[in-house]
Design a protein around this motif. Sequence first.
Motif, PDB file in Angstrom:
ATOM      1  N   ALA A 187     -49.950 -22.087 -71.455  1.00  8.86           N
ATOM      2  CA  ALA A 187     -51.329 -21.607 -71.456  1.00  8.86           C
ATOM      3  C   ALA A 187     -52.204 -22.466 -72.359  1.00  8.86           C
ATOM      4  O   ALA A 187     -53.387 -22.630 -72.132  1.00  8.86           O
ATOM      5  CB  ALA A 187     -51.366 -20.154 -71.908  1.00  8.86           C
ATOM      6  N   SER A 244     -54.048 -15.029 -75.501  1.00  7.99           N
ATOM      7  CA  SER A 244     -53.261 -14.035 -74.798  1.00  7.99           C
ATOM      8  C   SER A 244     -53.534 -12.631 -75.334  1.00  7.99           C
ATOM      9  O   SER A 244     -53.494 -12.387 -76.537  1.00  7.99           O
ATOM     10  CB  SER A 244     -51.777 -14.412 -74.959  1.00  7.99           C
ATOM     11  OG  SER A 244     -50.986 -13.285 -74.909  1.00  7.99           O
ATOM     12  N   GLU A 248     -55.843 -19.513 -80.827  1.00  2.00           N
ATOM     13  CA  GLU A 248     -55.342 -20.558 -79.935  1.00  2.00           C
ATOM     14  C   GLU A 248     -56.028 -20.476 -78.580  1.00  2.00           C
ATOM     15  O   GLU A 248     -56.668 -19.491 -78.241  1.00  2.00           O
ATOM     16  CB  GLU A 248     -53.827 -20.428 -79.794  1.00  2.00           C
ATOM     17  CG  GLU A 248     -53.418 -19.007 -79.535  1.00  2.00           C
ATOM     18  CD  GLU A 248     -51.958 -18.877 -79.199  1.00  2.00           C
ATOM     19  OE1 GLU A 248     -51.387 -19.876 -78.777  1.00  2.00           O
ATOM     20  OE2 GLU A 248     -51.430 -17.781 -79.327  1.00  2.00           O
ATOM     21  N   LYS A 249     -55.847 -21.529 -77.833  1.00  2.49           N
ATOM     22  CA  LYS A 249     -56.547 -21.646 -76.574  1.00  2.49           C
ATOM     23  C   LYS A 249     -56.039 -20.660 -75.530  1.00  2.49           C
ATOM     24  O   LYS A 249     -56.755 -20.286 -74.616  1.00  2.49           O
ATOM     25  CB  LYS A 249     -56.371 -23.070 -76.045  1.00  2.49           C
ATOM     26  CG  LYS A 249     -57.668 -23.800 -75.875  1.00  2.49           C
ATOM     27  CD  LYS A 249     -57.330 -25.207 -75.430  1.00  2.49           C
ATOM     28  CE  LYS A 249     -58.500 -25.913 -74.789  1.00  2.49           C
ATOM     29  NZ  LYS A 249     -58.142 -27.284 -74.448  1.00  2.49           N
ATOM     30  N   SER A 250     -54.792 -20.270 -75.642  1.00  2.00           N
ATOM     31  CA  SER A 250     -54.241 -19.430 -74.575  1.00  2.00           C
ATOM     32  C   SER A 250     -54.852 -18.038 -74.608  1.00  2.00           C
ATOM     33  O   SER A 250     -54.934 -17.377 -73.601  1.00  2.00           O
ATOM     34  CB  SER A 250     -52.723 -19.344 -74.721  1.00  2.00           C
ATOM     35  OG  SER A 250     -52.405 -18.750 -75.943  1.00  2.00           O
ATOM     36  N   ALA A 263     -46.940 -19.427 -74.905  1.00  9.58           N
ATOM     37  CA  ALA A 263     -47.397 -18.530 -73.838  1.00  9.58           C
ATOM     38  C   ALA A 263     -47.535 -19.327 -72.545  1.00  9.58           C
ATOM     39  O   ALA A 263     -48.001 -20.452 -72.551  1.00  9.58           O
ATOM     40  CB  ALA A 263     -48.723 -17.900 -74.222  1.00  9.58           C
ATOM     41  N   ARG A 264     -47.108 -18.723 -71.446  1.00  5.63           N
ATOM     42  CA  ARG A 264     -47.142 -19.448 -70.183  1.00  5.63           C
ATOM     43  C   ARG A 264     -48.089 -18.757 -69.207  1.00  5.63           C
ATOM     44  O   ARG A 264     -48.042 -17.552 -69.019  1.00  5.63           O
ATOM     45  CB  ARG A 264     -45.744 -19.482 -69.565  1.00  5.63           C
ATOM     46  CG  ARG A 264     -44.663 -19.869 -70.550  1.00  5.63           C
ATOM     47  CD  ARG A 264     -43.356 -20.096 -69.861  1.00  5.63           C
ATOM     48  NE  ARG A 264     -42.829 -18.941 -69.168  1.00  5.63           N
ATOM     49  CZ  ARG A 264     -42.007 -18.059 -69.726  1.00  5.63           C
ATOM     50  NH1 ARG A 264     -41.654 -18.194 -70.977  1.00  5.63           N
ATOM     51  NH2 ARG A 264     -41.554 -17.055 -69.031  1.00  5.63           N
ATOM     52  N   GLN A 265     -48.972 -19.536 -68.621  1.00  7.56           N
ATOM     53  CA  GLN A 265     -49.856 -18.986 -67.600  1.00  7.56           C
ATOM     54  C   GLN A 265     -49.159 -19.121 -66.254  1.00  7.56           C
ATOM     55  O   GLN A 265     -48.855 -20.216 -65.806  1.00  7.56           O
ATOM     56  CB  GLN A 265     -51.184 -19.742 -67.577  1.00  7.56           C
ATOM     57  CG  GLN A 265     -52.077 -19.383 -66.412  1.00  7.56           C
ATOM     58  CD  GLN A 265     -52.632 -17.964 -66.501  1.00  7.56           C
ATOM     59  OE1 GLN A 265     -53.278 -17.583 -67.468  1.00  7.56           O
ATOM     60  NE2 GLN A 265     -52.339 -17.156 -65.488  1.00  7.56           N
ATOM     61  N   LEU A 267     -50.032 -13.726 -68.094  1.00  9.64           N
ATOM     62  CA  LEU A 267     -49.451 -14.712 -69.007  1.00  9.64           C
ATOM     63  C   LEU A 267     -48.043 -14.258 -69.335  1.00  9.64           C
ATOM     64  O   LEU A 267     -47.794 -13.073 -69.494  1.00  9.64           O
ATOM     65  CB  LEU A 267     -50.242 -14.761 -70.304  1.00  9.64           C
ATOM     66  CG  LEU A 267     -51.431 -15.671 -70.425  1.00  9.64           C
ATOM     67  CD1 LEU A 267     -52.042 -15.479 -71.796  1.00  9.64           C
ATOM     68  CD2 LEU A 267     -51.017 -17.113 -70.266  1.00  9.64           C
ATOM     69  N   ARG A 268     -47.149 -15.212 -69.488  1.00 11.92           N
ATOM     70  CA  ARG A 268     -45.793 -14.851 -69.899  1.00 11.92           C
ATOM     71  C   ARG A 268     -45.605 -15.333 -71.322  1.00 11.92           C
ATOM     72  O   ARG A 268     -45.876 -16.483 -71.617  1.00 11.92           O
ATOM     73  CB  ARG A 268     -44.783 -15.545 -68.986  1.00 11.92           C
ATOM     74  CG  ARG A 268     -45.142 -15.448 -67.509  1.00 11.92           C
ATOM     75  CD  ARG A 268     -44.572 -14.207 -66.881  1.00 11.92           C
ATOM     76  NE  ARG A 268     -43.182 -14.065 -67.254  1.00 11.92           N
ATOM     77  CZ  ARG A 268     -42.196 -14.694 -66.623  1.00 11.92           C
ATOM     78  NH1 ARG A 268     -42.427 -15.458 -65.610  1.00 11.92           N
ATOM     79  NH2 ARG A 268     -40.959 -14.519 -67.013  1.00 11.92           N
ATOM     80  N   VAL A 269     -45.146 -14.418 -72.153  1.00  8.64           N
ATOM     81  CA  VAL A 269     -44.977 -14.834 -73.562  1.00  8.64           C
ATOM     82  C   VAL A 269     -43.498 -14.787 -73.930  1.00  8.64           C
ATOM     83  O   VAL A 269     -42.810 -13.870 -73.520  1.00  8.64           O
ATOM     84  CB  VAL A 269     -45.800 -13.946 -74.502  1.00  8.64           C
ATOM     85  CG1 VAL A 269     -45.727 -14.456 -75.915  1.00  8.64           C
ATOM     86  CG2 VAL A 269     -47.240 -13.939 -74.024  1.00  8.64           C
TER      87      VAL A 269
END
Lengths: 372, 613
Positions: free
Chosen positions: B520, A286, A282-284, B471-473, A370-372
């Motif tokens: 993200a 992480s 995926e793009k994130s 997922a959060r940036q 990053l917050r997951v």
Amino acid sequence: MKLTIERAALLRALGHVQSAVERRNTIPILSNVLLSADRDRLTFSATDLDMEIVDEAVAQVDQPGQITAPAHTLYEIVRKLPEGADVSLSFTGEDPRLTVAAGRSRFNLPVLPAGDFPVMSSEGFAGSMAVDVNDLIRLIDKTRFAISAEETRYYLNGLYLHTIIVDGQARLRAVATDGSRLALADMPAPEGAAGAPGVIVPRKTIGEARRLLEDAGETVDLQISPQKIRMELNGAALTSKVIDGNFPDYGRVIPKDNNRTVMVDAKLFAQAVDRVATISAEKSRSVRMAIESGRVVLTVRNMEAGQAVEELEIDYDGEPFELSFNARYLLDITDQISGGTAELRFGGPNDPALVLDPADADVQYILMPLRV
Amino acid sequence: MPIRRLPTELINRIAAGEVVERPASAVKELVENALDAGASEVQVQADGGGLTRILVADDGGGLTADELPLAVERHATSKLAPDDAGDYDLLRIATLGFRGEALPSIGSVARLSITSRARGQADAHAIFVDGGAVGQVSPAAFPGPHGARVEVRDLFYATPARLKFMKSERSEAQAITEELKRQAMAHEAVGFALDLDGRRTLRLPAEAPGDEGRLARLGAIMGREFSDNALLIDHEREGVRLSGYAGLPTYNRGNAAHQYLFVNGRPVRDRLLQGALRGAYADFLARDRHPACALYVELDPGLVDVNVHPAKAEVRFRDPALVRGLIVGGLRHALAAAGHRASTTVAMAALGGFRAETMPPVPHRPSGGGFSAWAQGGWTPTPTAQAIPGLSEVSARAEPEPDLAGFADAPAATPAFDLVDFPLGAARAQVHETYIVAQTRDGMVIVDQHAAHERLVYERMKAEMAEGGVARQALLLPEVVELDPAEAERVAARADELAALGLVVEPFGPGAVLVREVPALLGDTDVIGLVRDIADDLSENGSALALKERLEEVCGTMACHGSVRSGRRLTAPEMNALLRQMEATPHSGQCNHGRPTYVELKLADIERLFGRR
């Protein structure tokens, strides 16, 4: 206009200016390069209305004059001509086109009158400073990756160049951020830098400047006004508008008390991050970092593509903690570390991380987790 | 000017302005009266766009001679009765009308006559009202055993100003037709007829009450195609029942005109419906396509306030979130159950594309069935034959029919079991390196390999997103987004819901929100634009669709890149695997843009093409 010029000189000068020309234009003349022949020189000028690049080359001018011709076509033609060829350019009353001839090749290109070509004024600059070319290259290279490409926050679409006093010393500083990471590089302020306004130099200008600096001598002459920036080097000159906006107060976001310091081999770390990130489709992208005394475990977990874990030795001695980062952001930053070791300073799990280069005290990088 | 009390007649005319806006609203009021009176047959005639004459005749309970003068008096109604304590309860309204305004309002602006025979009465009576002046009740002739005929002549003659604002006769007639259709959709057990200028334009016989009758009625009004491609919705939650029919995603329209909502038998226009439909169909339709549907919400009259609009075109739910959730849930459920069903319209259109032209004879391929050679083995069929929930309906169709048995043993030499028995059948060939041709027990299926695989990848990514969270940036420089105060409040109130989707916002003074983290997945994105879109969504639809749509769009793009392209040669096992995956994946009947991923041609259709039937 009638002149003869050596292919290499022509190619070099055209190469410098042609990239200022956009591939597609609604105003036809902006696709053209302005050629001005005078005495023993041919001057080239190209613009996209935000930026102008001017260069010159020695030529044997038989008949002075000015004309504009398609920049990219001309450049492609010259590029394909055999090395060492003498190129003759002529625009006389007989043919309403520009004739390019070398050896047995002849090209006739459409022209537009030189009088219509927009010229950017180079006035309004207060003073100039002489900057070491390698220093300027360093400022750009260490920071430009963090320039934002997202256009709604236009004031982040450039490199913020300004002077600042650090510990009583004047510094010339470049800062770039895209809102989730920030790169900062310093150098001692050159003479004449004091009093220069802080400007946001657009991404495209930075790219062009960086290219021109490749061919520059030892110093460049930098002039800055609140609206424009001008760089003169080796006969070429780049003039560009700067972004009209306020760069955010970045000093606020530089973490001051990140006291969990991790020293890691930059190269090994980058390779490990790159390896585990293979899994994150995926793009994130992480990457989870679990840091404990003496080691970090990098984990990427992806429901579809599986899981990757890699362990790395680090110099850290403290409580274990975990946090996640965008792999690409981590790589961008570790790429900039010039010494062998990167110094990562962490605060809490939601705080920005500070990345330092022990071999270069004048750069700082900040990265949000990053917050997951 | 001194304040003075207005005469009753003027009050009625003012009220008429609200209740009777145009001829169609008069028709609506009168038809509602007829329905409230228990009519089983309602006939409407309108001349001159309803401005010259409207007649509504019913076979309902009728009115007695004593009731007639009361009926035309303002605020007199039979539809509200006091309870034991003598109180009237406006919160529990079970009839369509209740205000007692329609007849006096119409009477004040037109020439109104009511003729009626009450049930069980021998005599019929009539009353006339002319521009507000009520005449005497007189004996009259009435054709039926009971019922009422209400005739309105010269509507708005008493209010010339209003008359000037009428549109053309044609568009008023159109509005009347629409109005009657809406009423008819809500009452399938009642027969309707409409005559415009003496010509019968609509005839809807009474249907059996229940889903089947309703579908027949909807088909008569919205078109056969709708009833062929409609999914039955039947859902109940906390005493609120949702029923009706919704179109398959592949049966979509260019505008939202074919979306109907009925609340307790009352046609209403509600933005809630639009938002809920968009939410339910979000995955299946491009933004500019609209599903067709007729949904019926039945709930305790106490839970809905119908008294918010003079023409009752709007209602207010006590718990709009429940109703919205019910609609979205009910539709999603039905759509999921429909699995990979694509609309027959597609197949019909495909059939229409075939022409029985006399083609130059194609040189015959000598191979004794190059495809069957494939089919006869060389690969081991991967038995992904798990029971697929929701597919039962479809696979039932594909069950071998005895009289077709002879057909089945043609090419496929039966291995361990027969691939032909799968809903999407056994892959026989790939044509143009883009389409898979498969044979089913009773027809053939043509699959667009790219569209189908794209959908499969997309569904998998969505499942992944749902499972793994977003997922959060975190932002180094939090973004302040200026909104108007109400919008800012609405966005801030949904902070939890947005956080689950990866967008963390917090209130930032009046009229602004602060964005701290973004999904993200979106990368370097236009945060301000995103939050504005969400704010618009919240005010329009009451839910933050924009963010979800944005995320799904990214998934959709990635799915597109990650899937088998057109032009790629597939082997037989690959093709069969794709077909089996499609059967096992919900919503595989259409791609992310609502286009079908496959069309099915029944053997009967093919036979028809060749004139064998």
